[in-house]
Design an enzyme around this catalytic site. Structure first.
Site, mmCIF file in Angstrom:
data_model
loop_
_atom_site.group_PDB
_atom_site.id
_atom_site.type_symbol
_atom_site.label_atom_id
_atom_site.label_comp_id
_atom_site.label_asym_id
_atom_site.label_seq_id
_atom_site.Cartn_x
_atom_site.Cartn_y
_atom_site.Cartn_z
ATOM 1 N N SER A 1 0.193 -1.146 0.411
ATOM 2 C CA SER A 1 -0.200 -0.258 0.325
ATOM 3 C C SER A 1 1.021 1.111 -0.458
ATOM 4 O O SER A 1 2.297 1.958 0.247
ATOM 5 C CB SER A 1 -0.783 -0.196 1.771
ATOM 6 O OG SER A 1 -1.475 -0.707 1.172
ATOM 7 N N HIS B 1 -6.930 -0.003 6.415
ATOM 8 C CA HIS B 1 -6.177 -1.219 6.677
ATOM 9 C C HIS B 1 -6.311 -1.578 8.098
ATOM 10 O O HIS B 1 -6.694 -2.275 8.848
ATOM 11 C CB HIS B 1 -5.179 -1.621 6.008
ATOM 12 C CG HIS B 1 -5.641 -1.419 4.605
ATOM 13 N ND1 HIS B 1 -6.258 -2.479 4.220
ATOM 14 C CD2 HIS B 1 -4.621 -0.345 3.413
ATOM 15 C CE1 HIS B 1 -5.510 -1.944 2.778
ATOM 16 N NE2 HIS B 1 -5.269 -1.731 2.340
#
Lengths: 430, 430, 430, 430
Positions: free
Chosen positions: A291, A355
């Protein structure tokens, strides 16, 4: 007919200023609402949606204005029902109050949904409302009602997960190319590589939008956790045997429907995909993301040490040899940013928030993991692996949710604690 | 955990009297509600539904009691929000009031719906609530919330019409046999005859109940409008070529899901089927029912002339030669009953109410059209043809809806006007 | 047109005796054959098949007679081609001989197969040819050509295995009821029991006969190897959890298409089903049949000891207590019959021949395993378990095929060796 | 085992020169043939095909050599059977002769076809045989046997016509791009234009090659018969409403499977597509091609008038103004070429042969219809419209087939008759 008199009242003296097309549409809406529920006519709903779809921007704005102004509860009726309830807080009075409080808009939308293609049309309508919200804050009321219904209709129970591969219809694949928001898909050859045996793509679909993905995720099956994104995206990379993979790398996740903004599907999608992959490949040991840290560079610009900022000012600072001290300092600052920099108790970084809130753990920081222009400009070239440990996701999420506790690996914790800013705080605290 | 403390409060001193299984289910419900919407867990929803399905009758009643008592809005919160709104009738205050007014139950049901099979489970739950409503009037609150959601989820837009024929799955056909409520299907041979080339069967399905029909209708394609039902049901009748038919006779329509009672699908189904059949067989000229008059005999027992009642007292009165005067008088009384006997402005007869409300016209009365035991006992052996003239259905419905006006053929009007009771009224009026 | 002159020649003076309909059909066949292959017309093929299907029995016989007489190779042409080959056995001469030898019928059938439904029509045609073969031995030539083509078209590669369950179309399930040849299915309730969770049904289908099973097999998943058939067929028996089963009992296998007689599918079906079940239920340890011994009683009547025959003469001999000596003797005789009584080196019993030839092992003899009237009359109430040991099937089959060697369990071997007839032989041999 | 001894005989002293892999494959083939038909093992067939697919080019050539040499009928057996038949031309003797004449290869291929993917593998095998035929003329025997079987298995009755559009699987569309042989598809955007609403694409598929088109055709729905191909192929051309079209232009037809070369599908495909389009768009009046004249320029080079050849020698002769006399002369020559230049009684031009043989009429010659490099080089820039008049196709084909008669429009006839070469002939004849 009742609808006419209603419209007369509704539009009052202002009727002259409303265009004929909008007037006709409002008239159809009134007819639709005038029916008792049982008979509400699919044909009327279809006609109303067709009339709506004919409107150009200014006319649509007129229609939205009318929706916002005239389809809200009447203050008198609400006040009266509230008073009655206060006098006698009985169930019937509560129901009457509930009924007085619900906007007619909402029932209108429910009935428009009866037409073929109704749900898709309402998703599109909300997109248009959202697009005009800044200029027309009163449309917020329309948004609230659409959101209320769409949230209910796009409930997880109504979604089905489907795998997308090279055998999927070209018309669908074309949409992936168009929608992909994280790592742009450069044409059909790029897409094809992303659908090979060592890649997976999954999407949620809704029965009422059969040809439109709601959200999709791209996964690479790898040996070891990826630390760089460019190799994952390289269309000439050899296809690896998926049976030998031990990691599933979630490297891209895209919401496709602007009209469903604010209804979150990503959390459910990741969990479901991880479970399905685990079933297909029992030897997968890690489900991780690769990410970006999209807010890091901007935060650093404001809060970072001046001497570091000076050294990364030039757009090409990362080319050639980067001194180890700079690399080390930037990683410490980044770890600190991810773990310690908060807003309302939650991480400032939006991807981290997503997340970690989902229950993932912040596992590893990767130096020069995304050397694209955007990667350098936003994340100083770094990327993060968030890991979804299937057995711990729920617990992590609970701890995050109740205490804003973040789960991170010792390595990342250590990096953060070594950051000069953390040192200062400690010093200050001592 | 939050849920525990909530439960303590919720159940208070009474906790002792609640069985462990119900307690566990309520605890799961609390956990499910405790999540923020985005993370609400499919797994929790699944577990809660599984726990619910484990309950036997007395435990389920305990659960429903808790649902009805503890998941309603708090009067204090409602009163406070109402007062705030009265003080300042702004949009934010209205939204707060709306939010205060919505029962937590409703959100709970929305989240339970996330589980696989959730919708079906909630339809079943409503069936159980309805079954206990007479003994537990307070469960009406649960019913209202389920009804609110199911009405939205079973919106016409989400239903798809499907033809059912002899190639349909046996598991589905078995359900037709089981559900058929108008003319019982006597086994597979009977069913097979009803699916031959001169018969049609259609049903509405919902994506979340893939194997369950919501409502189905049976149609016979005939030459001329049927005046008797037994020939339509005769399993030995020869199969006629459908291309030669000029009438579509709707001879049976059955709602399958008790848990969706009160959500009307029949009107939409009839219109859609008529349109589809017209497309397949352009030469069809009439779409008509052959319907019972289920309330006639009971009404006659109360309001009919004594001498007529005496002549039809014996269960076998209709066998052998029925005198023409009796036949004539009964038909007049029946026409009068259908056209003139009202309740709240609408026909007393429920089947008449349904079809006339849908926009059908009362076309013809058929003497000795249903000589089954039930046909004699409820309708004195007569049946009615209601005709759906596609071009007039909407207008008829509007006139019925706004003025309770009934559309009937001159013949039926005449019969009704010749009825002695009508004569008396006229006399009385004169 | 060429076809006419051909027909004139073909039918010669006999044309008068051929009916118009047959004449027209033959004319269509000629037109179809007259085309060059590339242009052979689907329309002609369709018309020819339609004309064929119009024929009643006597006309069909005329058509078959013509097919048998006039579409065979011309002896002159064959003789000439043979002579040419004998003179010069080159490849071109061989091909010319091959071409001279192939009947025109075969090409005609290939072209008829081009019509929609052509394959099904040819399967039906062969059924009719077979049905008349005894009375018309010359039709054997037609049969040979149809068989040649059907064997190629119904090659294993073209068949697909499908599971049949209660969700299958009723139109298909109806055919199982109709076709089942081993243990008759008594209506839909019986069928439904045979499709429950502890039963399996599989069939081969061919793309050209989409709604017609070619062959189907019924399987019961049991704990322990079944020794009696009636419990397997009992529709009131409780449904057992299939996960706990350790045996798959093949209790019925039926060829559905009389027109495919002589093309064997059973061997392939059993092996494929066993493999598929093993994959679904890895803990299955035995794949076995419960089979009749249809030729035992008839053989016993001819070859059995008189004193035994006397004791089983009465149809009810098996009711009440059967003396143990009788039971023992019958079992010994039966084992002897299965293992020792041969015809052309293979077992006399057709079911034994089928399963042993497939590579199964004769595992166990079951006393009073089928007490139905037919079971007593044909098998003296006994049944056999043939076991398919997946690892040994191929080897067993090879040994059977090359040496007619039978694989049997020691128990059955022992029974056979104790049979008085075996003793006599040994004595005789000694 | 029988197979081993066979191999010993088969390979004889030469065994040493055969590679192990080929030896193993031949051994598998022997085992497969050694079974009686009923038991022929799918597993063996699968193993044999897998072994075949492992072979590289030289080993495959060894295998083909063995197939060609050792699997043909034995001359002794054929001679003996021929003699027996000559002595007694009975049916049994004929059958024996037929059996002696059929190569073992053919049965081997039938059995290989039992494996999953067997048909596709045999199509590929024939492709490889064809590719080597020039260097290995003895492989013709293999080709004959494969062709015999494939022709039977790819019978029109086994093919299904499917429309291909933008919703088709990308994996299939990719193959169109790859296979298109007439007007190359330049990537996905080009393909997408060819699948818009005013275009159609159809293909034949076979159940055993589910993902592979056999042949496909591209159609443009136009107003008026197209006289130029570039506008049809222009990816920026606007999409026309198909309801307004009166012509269906077949502008490209491609055989996809080299291994099926010689089995003609185009004739059937065109007829079927024309019928289907006529049903969907009843107002279509003409079904026509826009076809190249691929042999014209080459023929002209040999037979054309010198002064004309001189004027079109330069590759850019067609750019700028072409004198009208040149244009007129070339058109006359082209018409003459199409109508009068024959080989074995049929048109020399292969495309003309195909369409005229199918029953189309030569309708119009189009000047500068294909100005691509290839169009100029092969057809001097001209193209032809062949029209399929549905009512006349069959008659035209018959006349072509029996008398080689060509159907052409008066205009084309006139052009041909005005050609100087035609004049000469007339002169010569006079």
């Amino acid at each position: 007919m009742g609808a006419t008199s209603f419209l007369r009242r509704l539009l009052g003296g202002a009727a002259g200023s409303i265009e004929r097309k909008v007037h006709e549409l409002l008239s159809l809406c009134e007819s639709l609402l005038a029916e008792s529920g049982e008979y509400a006519s699919t044909a009327l709903a279809r006609d109303a949606l067709a009339a709506y779809q004919e409107l150009d921007d200014p006319l649509r704005a007129q229609f939205f204005d009318a929706l916002a102004q005239h389809y809200s509860p009447s203050p008198e009726a609400v006040t009266a029902a509230a008073a009655a309830y206060q006098g006698d807080p009985s169930s019937p009075n509560l129901l009457r109050l509930e009924s007085a409080v619900e906007p007619a808009r909402r029932e209108l939308f429910r009935r428009l949904n009866m037409a073929p293609g109704g749900t898709a049309a309402l998703v599109e309508m909300r997109r248009q409302v959202l697009a005009g919200l800044q200029a027309h804050s009163e449309w917020r009321l329309i948004d609230i009602d659409l959101m209320h219904l769409l949230r209910s209709w796009f409930n997880r129970g109504f979604l089905r997960l489907e795998r997308i591969d090279w055998r999927s219809p070209a018309s669908l694949l074309e949409k992936l190319i168009q929608y992909e928001a994280v790592h742009a898909i450069e044409g059909w050859r790029d897409l094809r590589r992303r659908l090979e045996a060592d890649r997976r793509c999954f999407a949620f679909f809704h029965p009422q939008l059969p040809d439109e993905p709601i959200i999709f995720i791209e996964v690479a099956l790898t040996r070891g956790m990826s630390s760089q994104v460019q190799p994952l995206l390289d269309i000439r990379s050899p296809v690896a045997p998926p049976q030998k993979a031990d990691c599933a790398m979630f490297y891209s996740i895209t919401n496709c429907q602007e009209g469903l903004r604010g209804i979150s599907f990503g959390n459910q999608l990741i969990k479901q995909v991880a479970e399905d992959l685990k079933r297909e490949f029992p030897h997968l040991r890690r489900f991780a993301t690769l990410s970006p840290i999209p807010g890091f560079r901007a935060w650093l610009g404001k809060a970072g040490p001046r001497e570091i900022l000076a050294r990364i000012e030039h757009p090409a600072w990362h080319l050639g040899d980067v001194p180890e001290t700079l690399s080390r300092d930037l990683q410490r600052l980044c770890a600190y940013y991810l773990l310690q920099v908060k807003q309302n108790g939650e991480p400032l970084d939006p991807v981290a928030r997503f997340h970690l809130g989902n229950g993932a753990a912040l596992e590893r920081l990767n130096w020069m993991a995304d050397t694209s222009e955007q990667g350098i400009a936003r994340s100083a070239g770094m990327m993060v692996n968030y890991v979804y440990w299937l057995a711990e996701v729920e617990g992590n999420h609970q701890r995050y949710f109740h205490e804003h506790a973040i789960t991170a690996s010792p390595l990342v914790e250590k990096l953060a604690s070594e950051c000069p800013l953390a040192m200062q705080e400690k010093g200050a605290a001592a």
